[in-house]
Design a protein around this motif. Structure first.
Motif, PDB file in Angstrom:
ATOM      1  N   ILE A  31       1.237   0.454   0.247  1.00  0.00           N
ATOM      2  CA  ILE A  31       2.346   0.551  -0.704  1.00  0.00           C
ATOM      3  C   ILE A  31       2.620  -0.821  -1.296  1.00  0.00           C
ATOM      4  O   ILE A  31       2.896  -1.765  -0.549  1.00  0.00           O
ATOM      5  CB  ILE A  31       3.619   1.077  -0.013  1.00  0.00           C
ATOM      6  N   GLY A  32       2.543  -0.906  -2.628  1.00  0.00           N
ATOM      7  CA  GLY A  32       2.935  -2.143  -3.280  1.00  0.00           C
ATOM      8  C   GLY A  32       4.452  -2.217  -3.237  1.00  0.00           C
ATOM      9  O   GLY A  32       5.127  -1.278  -3.626  1.00  0.00           O
ATOM     10  N   GLN A  33       4.986  -3.301  -2.718  1.00  0.00           N
ATOM     11  CA  GLN A  33       6.446  -3.416  -2.623  1.00  0.00           C
ATOM     12  C   GLN A  33       6.932  -4.479  -3.594  1.00  0.00           C
ATOM     13  O   GLN A  33       6.482  -5.622  -3.522  1.00  0.00           O
ATOM     14  CB  GLN A  33       6.836  -3.794  -1.202  1.00  0.00           C
ATOM     15  N   VAL A  83      12.343   1.192   5.478  1.00  0.00           N
ATOM     16  CA  VAL A  83      10.994   1.593   5.901  1.00  0.00           C
ATOM     17  C   VAL A  83      10.834   3.111   5.764  1.00  0.00           C
ATOM     18  O   VAL A  83       9.807   3.592   5.293  1.00  0.00           O
ATOM     19  CB  VAL A  83      10.732   1.138   7.356  1.00  0.00           C
ATOM     20  N   HIS A  84      11.864   3.846   6.166  1.00  0.00           N
ATOM     21  CA  HIS A  84      11.802   5.304   6.010  1.00  0.00           C
ATOM     22  C   HIS A  84      11.687   5.676   4.538  1.00  0.00           C
ATOM     23  O   HIS A  84      10.949   6.574   4.168  1.00  0.00           O
ATOM     24  CB  HIS A  84      13.054   5.969   6.585  1.00  0.00           C
ATOM     25  N   ARG A  85      12.463   4.987   3.704  1.00  0.00           N
ATOM     26  CA  ARG A  85      12.462   5.316   2.273  1.00  0.00           C
ATOM     27  C   ARG A  85      11.078   5.118   1.674  1.00  0.00           C
ATOM     28  O   ARG A  85      10.545   6.016   1.034  1.00  0.00           O
ATOM     29  CB  ARG A  85      13.442   4.402   1.519  1.00  0.00           C
ATOM     30  N   ILE A  86      10.504   3.945   1.870  1.00  0.00           N
ATOM     31  CA  ILE A  86       9.257   3.669   1.158  1.00  0.00           C
ATOM     32  C   ILE A  86       8.097   4.465   1.741  1.00  0.00           C
ATOM     33  O   ILE A  86       7.091   4.666   1.084  1.00  0.00           O
ATOM     34  CB  ILE A  86       8.921   2.163   1.076  1.00  0.00           C
ATOM     35  N   ASP A 146      -2.404   5.523  -3.274  1.00  0.00           N
ATOM     36  CA  ASP A 146      -1.615   4.334  -3.585  1.00  0.00           C
ATOM     37  C   ASP A 146      -0.164   4.725  -3.791  1.00  0.00           C
ATOM     38  O   ASP A 146       0.121   5.799  -4.310  1.00  0.00           O
ATOM     39  CB  ASP A 146      -2.100   3.707  -4.898  1.00  0.00           C
ATOM     40  N   GLY A 147       0.705   3.866  -3.416  1.00  0.00           N
ATOM     41  CA  GLY A 147       2.116   4.126  -3.658  1.00  0.00           C
ATOM     42  C   GLY A 147       2.793   2.829  -4.044  1.00  0.00           C
ATOM     43  O   GLY A 147       2.295   1.741  -3.745  1.00  0.00           O
ATOM     44  N   THR A 148       3.901   2.961  -4.737  1.00  0.00           N
ATOM     45  CA  THR A 148       4.630   1.775  -5.156  1.00  0.00           C
ATOM     46  C   THR A 148       6.100   1.942  -4.813  1.00  0.00           C
ATOM     47  O   THR A 148       6.673   3.006  -5.051  1.00  0.00           O
ATOM     48  CB  THR A 148       4.480   1.570  -6.682  1.00  0.00           C
ATOM     49  N   ALA A 149       6.671   0.916  -4.246  1.00  0.00           N
ATOM     50  CA  ALA A 149       8.109   0.928  -3.974  1.00  0.00           C
ATOM     51  C   ALA A 149       8.749  -0.211  -4.761  1.00  0.00           C
ATOM     52  O   ALA A 149       8.270  -1.343  -4.725  1.00  0.00           O
ATOM     53  CB  ALA A 149       8.355   0.736  -2.485  1.00  0.00           C
TER      54      ALA A 149
END
Ligand code: AMP
Length: 456
Positions: free
Chosen positions: A229-231, A339-342, A351-354
Motif C-alpha cells: 500500500i502506497g501511503q 492500520v485497520h483502515r488502510i 496495489d492499493g493507495t492510502a
C-alpha cells in the motif's frame, strides 16, 4: 467443456484433512489453494486443539475456523436440541456476522447444516423462531445474543465449538464482558478459537482464561499488505479538506474508494458534500439501520457507488474486494485504527493507495500513526499555505462547476512514486510543489511485525 473432478480435486485442502462435502463445496467456490492462515490453523483445529490466531479480515481466517468446525459437526451426527447451537461464532459487527454466516453456508452447501444469525438492529422474532429447533452454527453479535440468552430463547450449554472473531474489536466496542459471560456459558468441554488482528493485554488475558494449551497461529497481512500500500499524506486545513478530496477524486484511477471519518456526523457531512460535488457516495455508520447499511454496502460492492464513507466501527470486517484507495478524511483517535483502515485496500496482492488528510491540529495523531507503523508518511502536497477555499455551494451540482470554483485545485493525475508504483496526485499537487515541504524519507520498514512476532 471443462470437467472438475470434485471426487479427487488437486486441492491443498484435502492435504489439510478436509474431506467429503466440504471439499466439494470448496472446489465449487473456487478455493483451491489454502491461504497461510488456513494451512496453519486447520490441521490443529481438526485435532481438537484450541487456536489463538493473529489475523485480519482478508487473510482467509473465516475458512480457517469454519472448515474445521463444520467438519467436526458433520462427524458428530448428534441431533440438535431445541434452542441450542453446536457451534457459536461471536463477531463485533453485524456486517462481519453476516459475512461469516454466508461463508458457513457456502462451505456447507450440499450438507445438512443449519445456521442462524443473531444480531441487533433487526427483529428478534425471526431470530428466536430460527433457534427454536436448535441450529448447528450460530453466528452472533454479543449484545443481541446476550439478550436472547437472558430471555431464555437460546441455551449455550450444548455449544462445543466457540469462535471469537476480531476479539480486539469486540473489546474496543465494549463487548468484552458480554463475550466473557457468553463464552463461560458454553459447554465446559468446548473447543475454542480466538482470532484477533492485534493482541492488547485485555485480549491476552481473555485468551488465557478461555483457551486451553492453545496453538498460536499468525499471519501478518498488515505487514505484507502495508508493503503493498502506497501511503501518502496531504497537509490541509480542515476547511480545505472538502476541496482537496474532490480534487483527489477527479482522478479516474480512484475507482473504488473508502473515505474514513472519525465521527458519524462527519461521515454524513462528507457524503452530502461529495454528492453536491457530483460524486456518487454512500455512507455507513452506527446510526443507520441495518437495512440502510446493507444497501449502501451492496451499492458499493456492485460498483453503483464509487465512494463509501464510513466510520471505523461500521467498516470493521467489511471485505469488499478491489478497493483501490482509502482516504483518511481525518486521523483516527487511536493510531491502531489507521492500520485497520488502510488494510481495506491492497488486498490479495493488488496495489492499493492510502491517502491521509492531516490538518495542523492533527499533527500529534499523525505522529502516533507514524510511530506505530514505523513509517514516515510521504507528503504528496501541502495546502496549508494556501487561502481557504470559497464557500461551497449549497445546491447539488456537477463536479465541473465545482471544479471551476475551486481555488488551485487541479484534477489529480497519476504519477509515479519512489517505489515505481502509480499514485494519484492530490488537488493542486503541482502548484503546491513549491509550497510542499517533503519531509526526509526514512527507509520504510514493515510496520507491525514486531507486534505480531511478540503476540504469536
Ligand atoms: P476472510 O479473511 O476470511 O474474510 O477472507 C477474505 C477473502 O478471501 C474472502 O473473500 C474469501 O472468500 C477469500 N478466500 C479465503 N480463503 C480463500 C482460498 N483458500 N482461496 C480463495 N479465496 C479465499
Amino acid at each position: 467443456m471443462t470437467h472438475i473432478n470434485t471426487a479427487n480435486p488437486q486441492s491443498g485442502f484435502a492435504d489439510l484433512g478436509i474431506a467429503g462435502a466440504l471439499l466439494k463445496a470448496l472446489v465449487k467456490a473456487g478455493f483451491s489453494d489454502p491461504k497461510p492462515i488456513q494451512t496453519q490453523a486447520i490441521p490443529h483445529m481438526l485435532e481438537g486443539r484450541d487456536v489463538l490466531g493473529i489475523a485480519q479480515t482478508g487473510s482467509g481466517k473465516t475458512a480457517a475456523f469454519a472448515l474445521p468446525v463444520l467438519s467436526a459437526i458433520m462427524a458428530l451426527g448428534a441431533r440438535r436440541q431445541p434452542k441450542t447451537a453446536h457451534a457459536l461464532v461471536l463477531a463485533p459487527t453485524r456486517e462481519l456476522a453476516v459475512q461469516i454466516e454466508e461463508a458457513f453456508r457456502l462451505f456447507s452447501r450440499g450438507a445438512h447444516i443449519t445456521t442462524a444469525l443473531v444480531l441487533g438492529g433487526v427483529s428478534r422474532n425471526s431470530q428466536t423462531k430460527r433457534l427454536r429447533d436448535g441450529v448447528d452454527v450460530l453466528v452472533a453479535t454479543p449484545g443481541r445474543l446476550t439478550d436472547l440468552v437472558r430471555a431464555g430463547d437460546v441455551r449455550l450449554s450444548e455449544t462445543r465449538w466457540l469462535v471469537l472473531d476480531e476479539a480486539d474489536r469486540m473489546l474496543d466496542m465494549g463487548f468484552i464482558n458480554d463475550v466473557r459471560r457468553l463464552a463461560r456459558a458454553t459447554h465446559p468441554k468446548r473447543q475454542v478459537a480466538l482470532f484477533s488482528a492485534t493482541m492488547p493485554a485485555e485480549i491476552e488475558k481473555l485468551a488465557m482464561e478461555l483457551l486451553k494449551d492453545p496453538v498460536s497461529v499468525s499471519v501478518a497481512p498488515q505487514s505484507t499488505t502495508v508493503a503493498e500500500i502506497g501511503q501518502h499524506l496531504v497537509l490541509a486545513r480542515t476547511k480545505q479538506k472538502r476541496v482537496v478530496l474532490a480534487g483527489l477524486l477527479a482522478d479516474p484511477a480512484m475507482k473504488t474508494v473508502i473515505v474514513f471519518s472519525r465521527t458519524k456526523h462527519g461521515a454524513d457531512k462528507v457524503t452530502r458534500q461529495l454528492e453536491q460535488d457530483g460524486i456518487s457516495a454512500a455512507v455507513i455508520h452506527g446510526n443507520k439501520s441495518q437495512n440502510a447499511r446493507q444497501k449502501a454496502l451492496n451499492g458499493f460492492r456492485a460498483g453503483d457507488v464509487r465512494v463509501l464513507v464510513a466510520t471505523d466501527i461500521a467498516a470493521r470486517g467489511i471485505d469488499v474486494p478491489g478497493i483501490t484507495h482509502v482516504v483518511n478524511y481525518d486521523l483516527p483517535d487511536e493510531a491502531e485504527t489507521y492500520v485497520h483502515r488502510i488494510g481495506r485496500t491492497g488486498r490479495n496482492g493488488a496495489d492499493g493507495t492510502a491517502i491521509t488528510l492531516c490538518a495542523p491540529d492533527e499533527r500529534a495523531k499523525l505522529r502516533a500513526v507514524e510511530r506505530i507503523t514505523r513509517t514516515r508518511l510521504e507528503v504528496m502536497a501541502d495546502h496549508t499555505g494556501e487561502p481557504d477555499p470559497a464557500p461551497q455551494p449549497r445546491s447539488a451540482r456537477g463536479v465541473d462547476e465545482a471544479e471551476r470554483n475551486r481555488p488551485r485545485a487541479k484534477p489529480a493525475k497519476p504519477a509515479h512514486g519512489h517505489d515505481g508504483k502509480k499514485k494519484p496526485r492530490p488537488a493542486g499537487a503541482q502548484d503546491a510543489g513549491a509550497a510542499a515541504k517533503p519531509r526526509p524519507q526514512r527507509r520504510r520498514r514493515r510496520p507491525q511485525r514486531a507486534r505480531f512476532a511478540k503476540a504469536a
